[in-house]
Design an enzyme around this catalytic site. Sequence first.
Site, short mmCIF file in Angstrom:
data_model
loop_
_atom_site.label_atom_id
_atom_site.label_comp_id
_atom_site.label_asym_id
_atom_site.label_seq_id
_atom_site.Cartn_x
_atom_site.Cartn_y
_atom_site.Cartn_z
CG HIS A 113 -0.21 0.28 2.51
ND1 HIS A 113 0.44 -0.71 3.19
CD2 HIS A 113 -0.01 1.41 3.21
CE1 HIS A 113 1.00 -0.21 4.27
NE2 HIS A 113 0.75 1.08 4.31
C1 UD1 Z 1 -1.56 5.54 6.23
C2 UD1 Z 1 -0.20 5.90 6.82
C3 UD1 Z 1 0.77 4.73 6.65
C4 UD1 Z 1 0.18 3.45 7.19
C5 UD1 Z 1 -1.18 3.20 6.55
C6 UD1 Z 1 -1.82 1.95 7.08
C7 UD1 Z 1 0.45 8.27 6.75
C8 UD1 Z 1 1.39 9.23 6.12
N1 UD1 Z 1 0.40 7.05 6.18
O1 UD1 Z 1 -1.36 5.38 4.83
O2 UD1 Z 1 1.96 5.01 7.36
O3 UD1 Z 1 1.06 2.37 6.90
O4 UD1 Z 1 -2.02 4.34 6.81
O5 UD1 Z 1 -3.00 1.68 6.44
O6 UD1 Z 1 -0.23 8.61 7.69
N2 UD1 Z 1 -8.61 5.60 1.87
C9 UD1 Z 1 -9.87 5.10 1.80
N3 UD1 Z 1 -10.51 4.82 2.98
C10 UD1 Z 1 -9.94 5.06 4.18
C11 UD1 Z 1 -8.62 5.60 4.23
C12 UD1 Z 1 -7.98 5.85 3.07
O7 UD1 Z 1 -10.42 4.87 0.75
O8 UD1 Z 1 -10.56 4.77 5.22
C13 UD1 Z 1 -7.87 5.85 0.61
C14 UD1 Z 1 -8.03 7.23 0.08
O9 UD1 Z 1 -8.02 7.13 -1.31
C15 UD1 Z 1 -6.77 7.93 0.54
C16 UD1 Z 1 -5.77 6.80 0.49
O10 UD1 Z 1 -6.50 5.63 0.83
O11 UD1 Z 1 -6.43 9.00 -0.25
C17 UD1 Z 1 -4.63 6.98 1.42
O12 UD1 Z 1 -5.06 7.13 2.78
P1 UD1 Z 1 -4.12 7.87 3.83
O13 UD1 Z 1 -4.72 7.81 5.18
O14 UD1 Z 1 -3.78 9.20 3.30
O15 UD1 Z 1 -2.79 7.04 3.81
P2 UD1 Z 1 -2.57 5.46 3.81
O16 UD1 Z 1 -2.05 5.08 2.49
O17 UD1 Z 1 -3.75 4.72 4.37
#
Ligand code: UD1
Length: 369
Positions: free
Chosen positions: A208
């Site tokens: 991811h």
């Molecule tokens: C975040 C953490 C990462 C961790 C990971 C575990 C940071 C910088 N990154 O990354 O260190 O390993 O969580 O999962 O804080 N999205 C959804 N639903 C959700 C959450 C996210 O669809 O509930 C999608 C969205 O498109 C979003 C993308 O995932 O833009 C990324 O989510 P984000 O929380 O920004 O970072 P992660 O990749 O989850």
Amino acid sequence: MTGKTLAYVVGARPNYMKIAPIHAALRAEGTLVQSIVHTGQHYDPLLAETLFAELGLPEPEIQLAVGSGSHGEQTAAALVGTERALVELEPDLVVVAGDVNSTLAGALAAVKLGLPVCHVEAGLRSFDDSMPEEHNRRLTDHLSEVLLVHCRDAVDNLEREGIDAARIGFVGNTMIDTLLAHVDAARERAVWSAYGLQEKGYLLVTLHRPALVDNPGLLALALEALGEVGRELPVIFPMHPRTQARLPAAVPDSVLVTPSLPYGDFLSLEAGASAVVTDSGGVQEETTMLGVPCFTLRDNTERPVTIAEGTNTLLGLDPERVREIPGLLALGAGQQDRCPPLWDGRAGQRAAAAILGALGLRPVVGSVP
Ligand code: UD1
């Protein structure tokens, strides 16, 4: 009750497994009133509510709705929301865990209100400034008054950065407490059979990180290589929403893709796997504890203990190398049968004692042995 209160600030999936054992130990001890603030960084039920319930965490007292966005937007929204929450809760100590954007926002909001911060999983360093988590870790450590660490190299990293040893507590790995509390039930449930897989007869995949999945060329190469391996060793890939959103139209038939899974289901698949391919930090540690070979698709790791004393092999950010995995397994890669010190299921209790000590309620235990 002493009238002292503690607030946890969490926001993303890996935070919950790290605080659950501390919350449980302090609940059993009964001295402190505990509250949870969830920033809403992760908002899918499978990455939030479902996990809270599974891990025995109560619903958050305060639920923010920070959601997705650029790093600046997300961190800033979490900072503003957490500050309001902490003003309302007036805790004596704020606990944050890991290295996600909500961790840094929670720590920063606290110190700006003059509240002390305890950082769980302090001191990890990948020495890779292109990772957002590296900034989050380093800044959170330097904002924190109590730094709870789970491996010796984390102590070395903190001391090298001038952090006073008196602020560091080597308490062990709370995420491993969570694993040990759930692993027997997870194994018994044999979740692999629900997917038509045999125990020790499949490769489990989690990818991811932006460095890999936000690069369409690398993601396509990874899927192609996994597809090839899948013709020889079945491949199952529970997919994080970030990866799902970037998935190309065609995924090889030999790769079984599922949505993100509940904690117990994923743990079951992890325990039953022949090997795991990942870019996650937590999975590198869990596989070390489970004795399952782990192949990490990154150029570095902030968890070198999983290589030195565990089952982790760093493949590099080079998806082509996935093709080598069956051969590496045949040569015995990842077969170490050791476990880092204090990954023993009692880290939550040591962390709780250190927190009480920091609040002047108990002598600090778990200092560097
Ligand atoms: C975040 C953490 C990462 C961790 C990971 C575990 C940071 C910088 N990154 O990354 O260190 O390993 O969580 O999962 O804080 N999205 C959804 N639903 C959700 C959450 C996210 O669809 O509930 C999608 C969205 O498109 C979003 C993308 O995932 O833009 C990324 O989510 P984000 O929380 O920004 O970072 P992660 O990749 O989850």
